[in-house]
Design an enzyme around this catalytic site. Structure first.
Site, PDB file in Angstrom:
ATOM      1  N   SER A 146     -44.841-145.347   1.368  1.00 11.31           N
ATOM      2  CA  SER A 146     -43.531-145.647   0.437  1.00 11.31           C
ATOM      3  C   SER A 146     -43.520-146.977   0.143  1.00 11.31           C
ATOM      4  O   SER A 146     -43.951-147.954   0.966  1.00 11.31           O
ATOM      5  CB  SER A 146     -42.436-145.081   1.530  1.00 11.31           C
ATOM      6  OG  SER A 146     -41.177-145.636   0.981  1.00 11.31           O
ATOM      7  N   TYR A 160     -38.145-145.735   9.356  1.00 12.87           N
ATOM      8  CA  TYR A 160     -39.042-145.069   8.409  1.00 12.87           C
ATOM      9  C   TYR A 160     -39.923-145.905   7.725  1.00 12.87           C
ATOM     10  O   TYR A 160     -41.069-145.667   7.697  1.00 12.87           O
ATOM     11  CB  TYR A 160     -38.015-144.432   7.333  1.00 12.87           C
ATOM     12  CG  TYR A 160     -38.821-143.786   6.014  1.00 12.87           C
ATOM     13  CD1 TYR A 160     -39.426-142.637   6.008  1.00 12.87           C
ATOM     14  CD2 TYR A 160     -38.611-144.695   4.915  1.00 12.87           C
ATOM     15  CE1 TYR A 160     -39.868-142.196   4.902  1.00 12.87           C
ATOM     16  CE2 TYR A 160     -39.185-144.097   3.675  1.00 12.87           C
ATOM     17  CZ  TYR A 160     -39.816-142.912   3.693  1.00 12.87           C
ATOM     18  OH  TYR A 160     -40.526-142.501   2.579  1.00 12.87           O
TER      19      TYR A 160
HETATM   20  N1  NAP Z   1     -38.385-139.360  -2.670  1.00 16.61           N
HETATM   21  C1  NAP Z   1     -38.676-140.682  -2.605  1.00 16.61           C
HETATM   22  O1  NAP Z   1     -37.920-141.541  -3.226  1.00 16.61           O
HETATM   23  C2  NAP Z   1     -40.053-141.102  -1.794  1.00 16.61           C
HETATM   24  C3  NAP Z   1     -40.377-142.547  -1.772  1.00 16.61           C
HETATM   25  C4  NAP Z   1     -41.224-143.046  -1.310  1.00 16.61           C
HETATM   26  C5  NAP Z   1     -41.982-142.118  -0.367  1.00 16.61           C
HETATM   27  N2  NAP Z   1     -41.693-140.774  -0.349  1.00 16.61           N
HETATM   28  C6  NAP Z   1     -42.307-139.874   0.706  1.00 16.61           C
HETATM   29  O2  NAP Z   1     -43.071-138.937  -0.334  1.00 16.61           O
HETATM   30  C7  NAP Z   1     -43.371-137.803   0.728  1.00 16.61           C
HETATM   31  C8  NAP Z   1     -42.601-136.681   0.042  1.00 16.61           C
HETATM   32  O3  NAP Z   1     -41.184-136.791   0.008  1.00 16.61           O
HETATM   33  P1  NAP Z   1     -39.928-136.154  -1.120  1.00 16.61           P
HETATM   34  O4  NAP Z   1     -39.267-136.942  -1.473  1.00 16.61           O
HETATM   35  O5  NAP Z   1     -40.912-135.175  -1.835  1.00 16.61           O
HETATM   36  O6  NAP Z   1     -39.371-135.204   0.172  1.00 16.61           O
HETATM   37  P2  NAP Z   1     -38.548-133.725   0.113  1.00 16.61           P
HETATM   38  O7  NAP Z   1     -38.066-133.540  -1.450  1.00 16.61           O
HETATM   39  O8  NAP Z   1     -37.705-133.821   1.185  1.00 16.61           O
HETATM   40  O9  NAP Z   1     -39.890-132.599   0.533  1.00 16.61           O
HETATM   41  C9  NAP Z   1     -40.341-132.645   1.673  1.00 16.61           C
HETATM   42  C10 NAP Z   1     -41.279-131.651   1.924  1.00 16.61           C
HETATM   43  O10 NAP Z   1     -41.838-131.895   3.231  1.00 16.61           O
HETATM   44  C11 NAP Z   1     -41.711-130.526   3.958  1.00 16.61           C
HETATM   45  N3  NAP Z   1     -41.461-130.995   5.442  1.00 16.61           N
HETATM   46  C12 NAP Z   1     -40.376-131.808   5.897  1.00 16.61           C
HETATM   47  N4  NAP Z   1     -40.721-131.783   7.358  1.00 16.61           N
HETATM   48  C13 NAP Z   1     -41.819-131.048   7.549  1.00 16.61           C
HETATM   49  C14 NAP Z   1     -42.371-130.894   8.856  1.00 16.61           C
HETATM   50  N5  NAP Z   1     -41.914-131.312   9.868  1.00 16.61           N
HETATM   51  N6  NAP Z   1     -43.581-129.954   8.703  1.00 16.61           N
HETATM   52  C15 NAP Z   1     -43.818-129.484   7.517  1.00 16.61           C
HETATM   53  N7  NAP Z   1     -43.322-129.874   6.495  1.00 16.61           N
HETATM   54  C16 NAP Z   1     -42.365-130.491   6.139  1.00 16.61           C
HETATM   55  C17 NAP Z   1     -40.487-130.002   3.598  1.00 16.61           C
HETATM   56  O11 NAP Z   1     -40.317-128.417   3.478  1.00 16.61           O
HETATM   57  P3  NAP Z   1     -39.328-128.230   4.813  1.00 16.61           P
HETATM   58  O12 NAP Z   1     -38.177-128.709   4.848  1.00 16.61           O
HETATM   59  O13 NAP Z   1     -39.349-126.546   4.663  1.00 16.61           O
HETATM   60  O14 NAP Z   1     -40.300-128.270   5.956  1.00 16.61           O
HETATM   61  C18 NAP Z   1     -40.534-130.529   1.920  1.00 16.61           C
HETATM   62  O15 NAP Z   1     -41.351-129.246   1.377  1.00 16.61           O
HETATM   63  C19 NAP Z   1     -42.666-138.107   1.973  1.00 16.61           C
HETATM   64  O16 NAP Z   1     -43.732-138.534   2.936  1.00 16.61           O
HETATM   65  C20 NAP Z   1     -41.793-139.338   1.834  1.00 16.61           C
HETATM   66  O17 NAP Z   1     -41.686-140.276   2.708  1.00 16.61           O
HETATM   67  C21 NAP Z   1     -40.612-140.346  -0.972  1.00 16.61           C
END
Ligand code: NAP
Length: 251
Positions: A146, A160
């Site tokens: 991130s 985080y």
């Molecule tokens: N969105 C942003 O702005 C952003 C920016 C920088 C980095 N990131 C990184 O990108 C990645 C994805 O983020 P996102 O924004 O796509 O998140 P999101 O929309 O909240 O989706 C998260 C996914 O991970 C799964 N998940 C969460 N906890 C889990 C666990 N303990 N075991 C298995 N699966 C789990 C969730 O499904 P369930 O809830 O069913 O488990 C969901 O499918 C993360 O690593 C995040 O830190 C995101």
């Protein structure tokens, strides 16, 4: 070109960036094993959408990445789909938005367990299974970091941010450790992306709120991160390892 029955594992594949990765890798010809911890309906819907032919190339696995046996379970299920050539450590959580003074112990341990400990365990499982590369296959690990690793995210989620900085260090060290056995390890570092992670952190509109701070003037879309991940898993990136690719709109 993707060899038939090449499999990529994507953790957290039901929403946001993970879902876009599953869709893109499916389009590129990979079989995909994706995980989720609590979204059975979304997982079923994604499988039904992508598995249009009789050959079932996409499989969802209900498995919390923090379970002690998660890494071996995930790899065992993925191997049923073919030769595992890629691992995308995407599952991640921020904990509740707020200053350090409001960080609860429960949030702290969840954030470290999901973002860092589980990622390390999955990397270790890949290293164990892939270290004896007798057939000379090139394999790849892509860890999702991130922009927070660089900014520190003051007032929002410093813990985080710290886990994501650790994920980048992990990627660089492991890349050097596994280079001789043909395993590439990289990180993709997204900026602010329009996904459900912000609502889960307590502010559904956060991506739009911070848009004015982003040089490109808008939050990214999950597909724009999936494009980078797909490139990292393709033959085009055969000389790229131990790198962190920022996909952050200029942040
Ligand atoms: N969105 C942003 O702005 C952003 C920016 C920088 C980095 N990131 C990184 O990108 C990645 C994805 O983020 P996102 O924004 O796509 O998140 P999101 O929309 O909240 O989706 C998260 C996914 O991970 C799964 N998940 C969460 N906890 C889990 C666990 N303990 N075991 C298995 N699966 C789990 C969730 O499904 P369930 O809830 O069913 O488990 C969901 O499918 C993360 O690593 C995040 O830190 C995101």
């Amino acid at each position: 070109m993707v060899k038939e029955k090449s499999v990529v594992i994507v953790t957290g594949g039901t929403r946001g960036i993970g879902r876009s990765c599953v869709e893109r890798l499916h389009k590129d010809g990979f079989n995909v094993l994706f995980t989720h911890s609590n979204s059975e309906n979304d997982a079923q819907e994604l499988q039904n959408t992508l598995n249009t032919t009789k050959t079932k190339r996409i499989k969802g696995l209900h498995c919390n990445v923090t379970d002690l046996d998660a890494a071996s379970r995930i790899f065992c299920e993925a191997e049923k789909l073919g030769e595992v050539v890629g691992l995308v450590n995407n599952a991640g959580i921020t904990g509740k938005l707020g200053p350090m003074t409001q960080l609860t112990d429960a949030d702290l341990s969840n954030v470290v367990e999901v973002n860092l400990t589980s990622t390390i365990r999955l990397c270790r499982e890949a290293a164990i299974r892939w270290s004896n590369n007798s057939n000379g296959i090139r394999r790849s690990i892509v860890n999702i970091s991130s922009v927070a690793a660089r900014t520190g995210s003051p007032g929002e989620y410093v813990a985080y941010a710290a886990t994501k900085a650790a994920v980048e260090t992990l990627s660089i060290g492991l890349a050097k450790e596994l280079a001789s056995v043909g395993v590439l390890v990289n990180a993709v570092s997204p900026g602010t992306i329009d996904t459900t992670i912000h609502a889960r952190a307590g502010e559904p509109g956060r991506a739009m709120r911070v848009a004015s701070r982003i040089p490109l003037g808008r939050p990214g879309q999950p597909e724009e991160i999936a494009n980078a991940v797909a490139w990292m898993l393709s033959d085009e990136s055969s000389y790229v390892t131990a790198s962190v690719m920022n996909v952050a709109g200029g942040l």
